[in-house]
Design a protein around this motif. Structure first.
Motif, mmCIF file in Angstrom:
data_model
loop_
_atom_site.group_PDB
_atom_site.id
_atom_site.type_symbol
_atom_site.label_atom_id
_atom_site.label_comp_id
_atom_site.label_asym_id
_atom_site.label_seq_id
_atom_site.Cartn_x
_atom_site.Cartn_y
_atom_site.Cartn_z
ATOM 1 N N GLN A 41 4.914 -5.422 -0.229
ATOM 2 C CA GLN A 41 3.603 -5.453 -0.907
ATOM 3 C C GLN A 41 3.612 -6.134 -1.978
ATOM 4 N N SER A 48 -6.589 0.495 -9.186
ATOM 5 C CA SER A 48 -6.823 0.985 -7.918
ATOM 6 C C SER A 48 -7.225 -0.287 -7.016
ATOM 7 N N LYS A 63 -3.682 0.644 -3.009
ATOM 8 C CA LYS A 63 -3.242 1.571 -4.267
ATOM 9 C C LYS A 63 -4.210 2.548 -4.723
ATOM 10 N N ASN A 64 -4.079 3.822 -4.817
ATOM 11 C CA ASN A 64 -4.941 4.809 -5.385
ATOM 12 C C ASN A 64 -6.369 4.382 -4.932
#
Length: 404
Positions: A41, A48, A63-64
């Motif tokens: 990644q 986020s 992510k988040n």
């Protein structure tokens, strides 16, 4: 014996199309569990983010992405979506003349202090079209209030429309409290919801979306540049959409770019600086285009097969898929795609109606489902005459007798 062979041939034509291999299905993992998580990644420092393929909705990395954040001016995307809905329904028109009220007065409203504005004055006459540009390009908080009052009478009713459409298009973790996105208690969104918002805007209102790529707008002799710095990046074909920033929200962005037959949407919430926001969104888009492909193996209403039917005016019906089939794959994976066909019934009986679901078509790579679509009839097939129906009935009776 000849009759038996003819009957068996027709029945076998039907049953051969029913491909149900339980050992394969039992090992399939659905694509909802992001099958690309095994990839290295990109390193992104924002709180986020999410990157999706527009055509398939597949999450390429995140992510988040379900974490709550302040939307800042990304809320204006929903504001422009509500405006577009009002125009499409004929409730307002682009050439309508709007008179600026005290609530929309830029310099007389403490709430707007230090924020992005169109610099409207009380009593100004401005068209809906120019207010839209002021919202999209200048991120004018005053323009948001002016159009909200024009459409709904007051801001509160307009915010209710924003939340109504948010639920309607599938935003599960978003709540709007005002029309412009300035920080307010109880107002929140997520990166995933903003990606959906961007996708729906592009899909439903392409004309409105085309405004987001304009680099500047001048109103009342005030020249302002679009804050989406990616529009000036010659290494990417970014054509929208919006940035946002408040002290509590941090630096937010949703951007969309195209390459070949692929469109990606990236959302970053809560980045540290304007430059980080630009750098990280560019990094994610480039990674997406370098790693993945979007393919369109089947066009909408394309004939895939002809399925034998019983009791019909015709002996078969053409089947296909109602909409274009798009698949997100890693580069050079085309040859690994496997297709499973499944017909709902081993005996298809007339009458058949156009777009009637007769089965499904599943695309698989390495035991992962990457797409599943309904197989539908591409035409109407009415019931046959009494002779055809009687003949098929006799065939079925003989078939049952043969297979007893």
């Amino acid at each position: 014996m000849k009759i038996r062979k003819k009957i068996n041939k027709k029945i076998n034509q039907i049953t051969k199309l029913i491909i149900t291999i339980l050992t394969i299905y039992s090992t399939i993992i659905y694509a909802h569990e992001n099958i690309f998580n095994i990839l290295p990644q990109p390193s992104i420092g924002a709180k986020s983010y999410i990157l999706i393929d527009y055509n398939t909705g597949v999450i390429l990395t995140e992510k988040n992405s379900d974490e709550f954040h302040k939307p800042a001016s990304l809320a204006k995307i929903m504001t422009s979506y509500v405006i577009s809905q009002a125009i499409s329904k004929g409730n307002i028109h682009r050439h309508d003349d709007v008179v600026v009220s005290k609530n929309s007065w830029a310099t007389g409203n403490e709430e707007f202090n230090g924020s992005s504005l169109m610099f409207l004055q009380i009593g100004d006459h401005i068209s809906v079209e120019n207010l839209i540009k002021g919202i999209i390009l200048q991120s004018g908080n005053d323009a948001c209030v002016a159009i909200a009052e024009y459409i709904s009478g007051n801001q509160e009713k307009f915010v209710n429309l924003m939340n109504f459409y948010a639920k309607k298009i599938g935003l599960k973790n978003t709540c709007f409290k005002n029309v412009h996105g300035l920080d307010e208690s109880g107002q929140y969104t997520t990166a995933k919801d903003m990606a959906i918002m961007g996708k729906v805007l592009i899909r439903d209102f392409p004309y409105e979306y085309s405004i987001y790529k304009q680099k500047s707008f001048t109103f009342n002799h005030i020249f302002q540049k679009n804050r989406n710095l990616l529009l000036w990046d010659n290494t990417l074909n970014v054509d929208g959409i919006k940035t946002g920033h408040t002290e509590n929200a941090g630096y937010n962005i949703i951007a969309s770019a195209t390459k070949n037959n692929m469109r990606l949407i990236v959302v970053i919430l809560g980045d540290k600086t304007e430059q980080d926001r630009r750098k990280n969104s560019k990094k994610l888009l480039n990674w997406g285009f370098e790693t993945f492909r979007t393919i369109n193996p089947i066009k909408k209403n394309q004939k895939i097969a002809s399925i034998p039917i019983l009791y019909g005016k015709y002996s078969s019906v053409r089947v296909g898929i109602k909409n274009n089939v798009y698949l997100t794959i890693l580069k050079n994976q085309e040859k690994k795609i496997k297709i499973l066909y499944h017909i709902k019934n081993n005996k298809i009986l007339a009458p058949i109606y156009k777009n009637q679901v007769l089965g499904s078509m599943t695309f698989i790579i390495n035991n992962h489902i990457i797409g599943k679509y309904s197989l539908v009839s591409l035409e109407n097939v009415s019931k046959g005459n009494i002779f055809i129906c009687l003949l098929d009935y006799i065939r079925l009776l003989i078939s049952k007798w043969i297979h007893q």
